[in-house]
Design a protein around this motif. Structure first.
Motif, short mmCIF file in Angstrom:
data_model
loop_
_atom_site.label_atom_id
_atom_site.label_comp_id
_atom_site.label_asym_id
_atom_site.label_seq_id
_atom_site.Cartn_x
_atom_site.Cartn_y
_atom_site.Cartn_z
N LEU A 27 -43.59 -60.69 -19.30
CA LEU A 27 -43.72 -60.90 -20.73
C LEU A 27 -42.62 -60.15 -21.48
O LEU A 27 -42.06 -59.18 -20.96
CB LEU A 27 -45.07 -60.38 -21.22
N ASN A 28 -42.34 -60.58 -22.71
CA ASN A 28 -41.47 -59.76 -23.54
C ASN A 28 -42.25 -58.53 -24.00
O ASN A 28 -43.48 -58.51 -23.95
CB ASN A 28 -40.91 -60.56 -24.72
N LYS A 29 -41.53 -57.53 -24.45
CA LYS A 29 -42.15 -56.24 -24.76
C LYS A 29 -43.21 -56.34 -25.85
O LYS A 29 -44.26 -55.71 -25.77
CB LYS A 29 -41.06 -55.24 -25.19
N LYS A 30 -42.93 -57.11 -26.89
CA LYS A 30 -43.89 -57.19 -28.00
C LYS A 30 -45.20 -57.83 -27.57
O LYS A 30 -46.28 -57.36 -27.93
CB LYS A 30 -43.27 -57.96 -29.17
N THR A 31 -45.12 -58.90 -26.80
CA THR A 31 -46.34 -59.56 -26.32
C THR A 31 -47.11 -58.64 -25.40
O THR A 31 -48.34 -58.53 -25.48
CB THR A 31 -45.98 -60.87 -25.59
N GLU A 32 -46.39 -57.96 -24.53
CA GLU A 32 -47.04 -57.02 -23.61
C GLU A 32 -47.73 -55.90 -24.37
O GLU A 32 -48.88 -55.54 -24.07
CB GLU A 32 -45.99 -56.44 -22.66
N GLY A 33 -47.05 -55.35 -25.37
CA GLY A 33 -47.65 -54.28 -26.18
C GLY A 33 -48.88 -54.75 -26.92
O GLY A 33 -49.87 -54.02 -27.02
N PHE A 34 -48.83 -55.98 -27.44
CA PHE A 34 -49.98 -56.55 -28.15
C PHE A 34 -51.18 -56.66 -27.22
O PHE A 34 -52.30 -56.28 -27.58
CB PHE A 34 -49.60 -57.92 -28.70
N LEU A 35 -50.96 -57.14 -26.00
CA LEU A 35 -52.05 -57.31 -25.05
C LEU A 35 -52.62 -55.97 -24.60
O LEU A 35 -53.83 -55.82 -24.40
CB LEU A 35 -51.57 -58.12 -23.84
N VAL A 36 -51.74 -54.99 -24.41
CA VAL A 36 -52.21 -53.66 -24.01
C VAL A 36 -53.08 -53.05 -25.11
O VAL A 36 -54.14 -52.47 -24.84
CB VAL A 36 -51.00 -52.74 -23.70
N ALA A 37 -52.66 -53.20 -26.38
CA ALA A 37 -53.46 -52.68 -27.49
C ALA A 37 -54.79 -53.41 -27.59
O ALA A 37 -55.83 -52.80 -27.86
CB ALA A 37 -52.68 -52.81 -28.80
N GLY A 138 -47.80 -54.84 -16.88
CA GLY A 138 -46.77 -53.91 -17.33
C GLY A 138 -46.32 -52.96 -16.24
O GLY A 138 -45.13 -52.69 -16.07
N GLY A 139 -47.29 -52.43 -15.46
CA GLY A 139 -46.95 -51.50 -14.39
C GLY A 139 -46.11 -52.16 -13.30
O GLY A 139 -45.13 -51.60 -12.82
N ALA A 140 -46.50 -53.38 -12.90
CA ALA A 140 -45.74 -54.09 -11.86
C ALA A 140 -44.33 -54.41 -12.33
O ALA A 140 -43.37 -54.31 -11.57
CB ALA A 140 -46.48 -55.37 -11.48
N LYS A 141 -44.21 -54.79 -13.60
CA LYS A 141 -42.90 -55.11 -14.16
C LYS A 141 -41.99 -53.88 -14.14
O LYS A 141 -40.82 -53.96 -13.76
CB LYS A 141 -43.07 -55.62 -15.58
N GLU A 142 -42.53 -52.72 -14.54
CA GLU A 142 -41.73 -51.49 -14.55
C GLU A 142 -41.35 -51.07 -13.13
O GLU A 142 -40.24 -50.58 -12.89
CB GLU A 142 -42.50 -50.39 -15.25
N PHE A 207 -47.88 -48.98 -29.00
CA PHE A 207 -47.12 -48.75 -30.23
C PHE A 207 -45.61 -48.79 -29.97
O PHE A 207 -44.85 -49.32 -30.77
CB PHE A 207 -47.50 -47.40 -30.85
N ARG A 208 -45.18 -48.24 -28.84
CA ARG A 208 -43.76 -48.28 -28.49
C ARG A 208 -43.26 -49.73 -28.39
O ARG A 208 -42.14 -50.03 -28.81
CB ARG A 208 -43.50 -47.57 -27.16
N GLU A 209 -44.08 -50.59 -27.85
CA GLU A 209 -43.62 -51.95 -27.54
C GLU A 209 -43.91 -52.95 -28.66
O GLU A 209 -43.20 -53.94 -28.79
CB GLU A 209 -44.27 -52.43 -26.24
N ASP A 210 -44.96 -52.71 -29.45
CA ASP A 210 -45.36 -53.71 -30.43
C ASP A 210 -45.40 -53.16 -31.85
O ASP A 210 -45.81 -53.86 -32.77
CB ASP A 210 -46.74 -54.29 -30.05
N ASP A 211 -44.99 -51.89 -32.02
CA ASP A 211 -44.92 -51.29 -33.35
C ASP A 211 -46.29 -51.39 -34.05
O ASP A 211 -47.32 -51.22 -33.42
CB ASP A 211 -43.82 -51.97 -34.16
N TYR A 212 -46.30 -51.68 -35.33
CA TYR A 212 -47.54 -51.61 -36.11
C TYR A 212 -48.51 -52.75 -35.82
O TYR A 212 -49.68 -52.66 -36.20
CB TYR A 212 -47.21 -51.54 -37.60
N TRP A 213 -48.06 -53.80 -35.16
CA TRP A 213 -48.97 -54.86 -34.76
C TRP A 213 -50.00 -54.36 -33.76
O TRP A 213 -51.05 -55.00 -33.56
CB TRP A 213 -48.21 -56.04 -34.18
N ALA A 214 -49.71 -53.23 -33.12
CA ALA A 214 -50.66 -52.68 -32.16
C ALA A 214 -51.99 -52.35 -32.82
O ALA A 214 -53.05 -52.45 -32.20
CB ALA A 214 -50.08 -51.42 -31.50
N GLY A 215 -51.96 -51.97 -34.10
CA GLY A 215 -53.21 -51.68 -34.82
C GLY A 215 -54.07 -52.92 -34.97
O GLY A 215 -55.30 -52.86 -34.80
N ILE A 216 -53.43 -54.05 -35.29
CA ILE A 216 -54.18 -55.30 -35.42
C ILE A 216 -54.74 -55.71 -34.07
O ILE A 216 -55.89 -56.14 -33.96
CB ILE A 216 -53.26 -56.41 -35.97
#
Length: 234
Positions: A27-37, A138-142, A207-216
């Motif tokens: 996934l791209n970083k923003k999508t991944e961050g959104f899913l993690v949040a 995310g872990g497997a990708k890293e 938050f690192r990957e999706d910025d303030y959208w992580a709150g939503i």
């Protein structure tokens, strides 16, 4: 026992699906961050409503509180050792974190299945599943970025899935005759480990990957966990 095996297979299988997702369809970083949040929000509500609150209602507030603190302390210490002393950074650190909080988490899942119907554990199982998918991806990708082969990475995650499955089955079989006080302490210990992992691993990454959208996304995850709990009568 069949219900236990089905739930364990679904929850642990999410690790394998997530690892395959991260290795072969990253996934791209923003999508991944959104899913993690989103997963973090689901777990945050789930550990409160499915682990801590029932333990307080059926047992002791003091025992529950101490067990939560103990779980958080053990996870924090173990996570610090992995990252600062043993060099387990990047995807390897996330794999270690998932294992460390996953063992008590899956023990608690096994305990929750004692004498319970399928819908009564839907919230906890569903929240763990939501958490495992993006964290494994995310872990497997890293880890792939660190130069490891796909087959070795997938084998590591498969081993983790087996270990966590064994923890859930052990919790269900070995603790069937335990008192409600002991079961409550185990649930709260698991809750403390999960809460610490959310603070240290999940939300900072989101938050690192999706910025303030992580709150939503966190709020959406909490709503999903609430809906799962309502289906189970929680």
């Amino acid at each position: 026992m069949m219900m236990t095996l089905i739930v364990v297979a679904v929850v642990s299988g999410a690790l394998l699906l997530g690892a395959a997702w991260g290795l072969y369809a990253p996934l791209n970083k923003k999508t991944e961050g959104f899913l993690v949040a989103l997963a973090g929000g689901a777990l945050l509500l789930s550990v409160t409503s499915e682990l801590i609150q029932p333990s307080i209602e059926r047992g002791s507030l003091m025992v529950a509180g101490l067990a939560v603190l103990a779980g958080a302390g053990v996870f924090t210490l173990a996570d610090w050792l992995v990252k600062e002393k043993w060099g387990g950074g990047s995807g390897g650190g996330l794999l270690a974190a998932i294992t460390l909080d996953g063992i008590p988490e899956n023990l608690a899942l096994g305990v929750a299945l004692i004498g319970a119907g399928p819908m009564e554990v839907a919230a906890l199982a569903g929240s763990i599943l939501l958490s495992n998918l993006p964290e494994a991806a995310g872990g497997a990708k890293e880890m792939r970025g660190d130069g490891r082969s796909r087959s070795k990475i997938f084998a590591l995650w498969a081993g983790t899935a087996v270990l966590l499955s064994a923890a859930a089955i052990a919790g269900n079989l070995l603790l069937e005759g335990a008192s409600e006080t002991h079961l409550g302490a185990i649930r709260c210990f698991a809750a403390g480990a999960v809460i610490a992992s959310l603070a240290i691993e999940v939300f900072p990454q989101a938050f690192r990957e999706d910025d303030y959208w992580a709150g939503i996304a966190t709020a959406i995850g909490a709503v999903l966990a609430f809906l799962l709990g309502s289906f189970g009568g929680g």
